[in-house]
Design a protein around this motif. Sequence first.
Motif, PDB file in Angstrom:
ATOM      1  N   ASP A   1      -0.340  61.854  19.215  1.00 25.66           N
ATOM      2  CA  ASP A   1       0.179  60.775  19.846  1.00 25.66           C
ATOM      3  C   ASP A   1      -0.797  60.122  20.693  1.00 25.66           C
ATOM      4  O   ASP A   1      -0.938  58.802  21.175  1.00 25.66           O
ATOM      5  CB  ASP A   1       1.590  61.087  20.746  1.00 25.66           C
ATOM      6  N   ARG A   2      -1.232  61.179  21.763  1.00 24.18           N
ATOM      7  CA  ARG A   2      -2.425  60.407  22.785  1.00 24.18           C
ATOM      8  C   ARG A   2      -3.591  59.720  21.897  1.00 24.18           C
ATOM      9  O   ARG A   2      -4.095  59.134  22.629  1.00 24.18           O
ATOM     10  CB  ARG A   2      -2.658  61.610  23.677  1.00 24.18           C
TER      11      ARG A   2
ATOM     12  N   ALA B   1      -2.826  56.362  21.011  1.00 27.06           N
ATOM     13  CA  ALA B   1      -2.670  55.487  22.185  1.00 27.06           C
ATOM     14  C   ALA B   1      -4.184  55.179  22.736  1.00 27.06           C
ATOM     15  O   ALA B   1      -4.130  54.344  23.704  1.00 27.06           O
ATOM     16  CB  ALA B   1      -1.694  56.198  23.169  1.00 27.06           C
ATOM     17  N   GLY B   2      -5.121  55.894  22.162  1.00 23.60           N
ATOM     18  CA  GLY B   2      -6.645  55.634  22.526  1.00 23.60           C
ATOM     19  C   GLY B   2      -7.267  56.550  23.253  1.00 23.60           C
ATOM     20  O   GLY B   2      -8.557  56.138  23.879  1.00 23.60           O
TER      21      GLY B   2
END
Length: 221
Positions: free
Chosen positions: A54-55, A58-59
């Motif tokens: 997920d992180r 998110a970039g």
Amino acid sequence: MTFSIAAHQDGRFGVAVSSSSPAVAARAVHLRDSVGAAASQNITDPRLGTALLDRIAAGATPREALDAVVAAEPTAQYRQLTVVGATGAAAFSGGRTLGVHGEATGPHCAAAGNMLAGPGVPAAMCAAFAAAGGELEERLLAALAAGLAAGGEAGPVHSAGLSTVSANGWRDTDLRVDWSPDPVGELGGLLGVWLPQRDDYVRRGLDPAASPGYGVPGDDR
């Protein structure tokens, strides 16, 4: 109880893993199309693999993702994590990791293991991945076999798995040996059967009208 490698090749991501525990790939392997690969092991919390990916989605870089997940997780000292994205790789072993343990990173890969015969197993896996040629699956299997040859776990392993994604929307390779006296050897046998057919099965999913037949009774295409 586990040794594994996560890796990246030509936009594809994959994980190979083996353990003395049953069905290790059901808990340890985490993949996401066009994002990355992660492994969560030791005293495993599968949710952490999802959190890492997920992180990255998110970039965050793999190192940033790993540091953030570890900082936010109260039980992080019991966990062993690896993560690979398009921009690099990172690995973490908490202070409560079981037995002899270690981790290593290399070009496009990260490996880790616990309850090992020796701390050099992850480095041997990364070296084997870097030296191997062929498809991502073949390089992951070479790395897993190298980890076993370097000593693997302190005791016998019983399960293994190898999975990859290639931005098709699903795992294009997803092989498991859930309980066996020779799980890595059996995994190699499964890969030998699967790999020549992999692209045909992908084509069947993406373009069924143009896909090849199965070559079995009842398939009249």
